[in-house]
Design a protein around this motif. Structure first.
Motif, short mmCIF file in Angstrom:
data_model
loop_
_atom_site.label_atom_id
_atom_site.label_comp_id
_atom_site.label_asym_id
_atom_site.label_seq_id
_atom_site.Cartn_x
_atom_site.Cartn_y
_atom_site.Cartn_z
N UNK A 159 0.84 -1.20 0.00
CA UNK A 159 0.00 0.00 0.00
C UNK A 159 0.88 1.24 0.00
N UNK A 160 1.93 1.24 0.83
CA UNK A 160 2.83 2.39 0.88
C UNK A 160 3.52 2.62 -0.46
N UNK A 161 3.72 1.55 -1.23
CA UNK A 161 4.36 1.66 -2.54
C UNK A 161 3.38 2.11 -3.62
N UNK A 162 2.06 2.05 -3.31
CA UNK A 162 1.08 2.54 -4.28
C UNK A 162 0.14 1.50 -4.83
N UNK A 163 -0.15 0.46 -4.07
CA UNK A 163 -1.11 -0.55 -4.49
C UNK A 163 -2.36 -0.46 -3.63
N UNK A 164 -3.51 -0.81 -4.21
CA UNK A 164 -4.75 -0.94 -3.44
C UNK A 164 -5.47 -2.20 -3.87
N UNK A 165 -6.26 -2.75 -2.96
CA UNK A 165 -7.01 -3.97 -3.24
C UNK A 165 -8.40 -3.84 -2.65
N UNK A 166 -9.42 -4.04 -3.48
CA UNK A 166 -10.81 -3.99 -3.02
C UNK A 166 -11.42 -5.36 -3.22
N UNK A 167 -11.73 -6.07 -2.13
CA UNK A 167 -12.29 -7.42 -2.25
C UNK A 167 -13.73 -7.40 -2.74
N UNK A 168 -14.24 -8.59 -3.03
CA UNK A 168 -15.60 -8.70 -3.55
C UNK A 168 -16.65 -8.48 -2.46
N UNK A 169 -16.29 -8.73 -1.21
CA UNK A 169 -17.25 -8.62 -0.11
C UNK A 169 -16.60 -7.93 1.07
N UNK A 170 -17.45 -7.38 1.97
CA UNK A 170 -17.00 -6.73 3.21
C UNK A 170 -15.93 -5.68 2.91
N UNK A 171 -16.34 -4.71 2.10
CA UNK A 171 -15.36 -3.74 1.61
C UNK A 171 -15.56 -2.34 2.17
N UNK A 172 -16.52 -2.13 3.10
CA UNK A 172 -16.69 -0.83 3.76
C UNK A 172 -16.85 -1.07 5.26
N UNK A 173 -16.77 0.01 6.04
CA UNK A 173 -17.02 -0.06 7.48
C UNK A 173 -18.46 0.41 7.71
N UNK A 174 -19.41 -0.51 7.87
CA UNK A 174 -20.84 -0.15 7.84
C UNK A 174 -21.30 0.74 8.97
N UNK A 175 -20.63 0.68 10.12
CA UNK A 175 -21.07 1.45 11.28
C UNK A 175 -20.47 2.85 11.34
N UNK A 176 -19.71 3.21 10.30
CA UNK A 176 -19.08 4.53 10.26
C UNK A 176 -19.67 5.35 9.12
N UNK A 177 -19.70 6.69 9.26
CA UNK A 177 -20.22 7.53 8.17
C UNK A 177 -19.36 7.42 6.91
N UNK A 178 -19.94 7.81 5.82
CA UNK A 178 -19.25 7.74 4.54
C UNK A 178 -17.94 8.52 4.57
N UNK A 179 -17.98 9.75 5.11
CA UNK A 179 -16.77 10.58 5.08
C UNK A 179 -15.66 9.98 5.93
N UNK A 180 -16.03 9.24 6.98
CA UNK A 180 -15.00 8.59 7.81
C UNK A 180 -14.41 7.39 7.07
N UNK A 181 -15.26 6.65 6.36
CA UNK A 181 -14.75 5.57 5.51
C UNK A 181 -13.71 6.11 4.54
N UNK A 182 -14.02 7.22 3.90
CA UNK A 182 -13.08 7.80 2.94
C UNK A 182 -11.80 8.24 3.63
N UNK A 183 -11.94 8.85 4.80
CA UNK A 183 -10.74 9.30 5.52
C UNK A 183 -9.84 8.13 5.89
N UNK A 184 -10.44 6.99 6.22
CA UNK A 184 -9.65 5.79 6.54
C UNK A 184 -8.86 5.31 5.32
#
Length: 226
Positions: free
Chosen positions: A68-93
């Motif tokens: 990730x520090x080198x510039x890679x990201x991975x988005x899995x097919x499932x469980x890919x957001x933090x449901x109990x947090x607001x959208x803007x906090x998800x983005x900040x994470x």
């Protein structure tokens, strides 16, 4: 590259590449080895044989945080957001490693440009979003780390056609305008070919075909590949 789980290989002699500004789609049924290949590329698994090279460097032994520090990201097919947090906090994470407030704001502006709904509903809990909206959020979260290489596992899974097209259009813009390299795993051939530049087809743990997306679109049928 060989990869698998414990001592059992499920991917054999797989060789793939993606260039800056290119969208590569990997097609294949469940069990073809697509996700195992992507997990190995991101560092969730280590190759049993062969190596993973990123920007000319062998990263086979680098952990996910390093990649990730080198510039890679991975988005899995499932469980890919933090449901109990607001959208803007998800983005900040998604930008957790970035210390500059100005840089985080710049990245957020790009996300909002591509997906206005994330700004409009920034205070809404992510878990109250529809499945398609959550998938949009997951793409935004990945973009917040400002990756050079983005890996997506079935971005169209369980998503309406309209939102799939919105996501694919955004990925195309990320490749064309930002120069990001993008790899998508897909089972849906129609979705996969809309914005792709090149295609790999996997079957039984191996790559059986590599060709341009245009060549794939011109085929009369695809059943013989699966």
């Amino acid at each position: 590259m060989h990869a698998g789980y414990r001592r059992r290989a499920v991917v054999y002699d797989v060789s793939m590449s993606v260039r800056a500004g290119e969208i590569v789609t990997v097609l294949g049924h469940n069990g073809a080895g697509k996700t195992t290949t992507m997990k190995t590329a991101f560092g969730l698994l280590r190759p049993m044989q062969g190596k993973v090279t990123y920007l000319g460097e062998d990263v086979s032994n680098a952990n996910c945080a390093r990649r990730v520090a080198m510039g890679m990201s991975y988005t899995p097919a499932e469980r890919f957001v933090f449901p109990d947090l607001p959208v803007h906090v998800n983005l900040r994470l998604g930008a957790l490693r970035e210390p500059s407030r100005e840089e985080r704001a710049r990245r957020a502006e790009r996300v909002y440009e591509l997906f206005p709904i994330l700004q409009e509903r920034g205070d809404q809990l992510a878990g109250t979003f529809s499945g398609g909206q959550q998938r949009i959020l997951s793409v935004g979260m990945a973009l917040m780390s400002d990756p050079k290489l983005m890996l997506f596992d079935e971005p169209s899974l369980g998503v309406s056609p309209a939102i799939v097209q919105q996501i694919l259009t955004a990925l195309r813009r990320m490749a064309d305008e930002d120069g990001r390299a993008i790899v998508m795993l897909e089972q849906n051939v129609g979705h996969a070919l809309r914005e792709a530049d090149r295609v790999y087809v996997m079957r039984s743990g191996s790559v059986i075909l590599e060709e341009s997306a245009e060549e794939m679109r011109q085929r009369e049928h695809w059943w013989d590949l699966f």
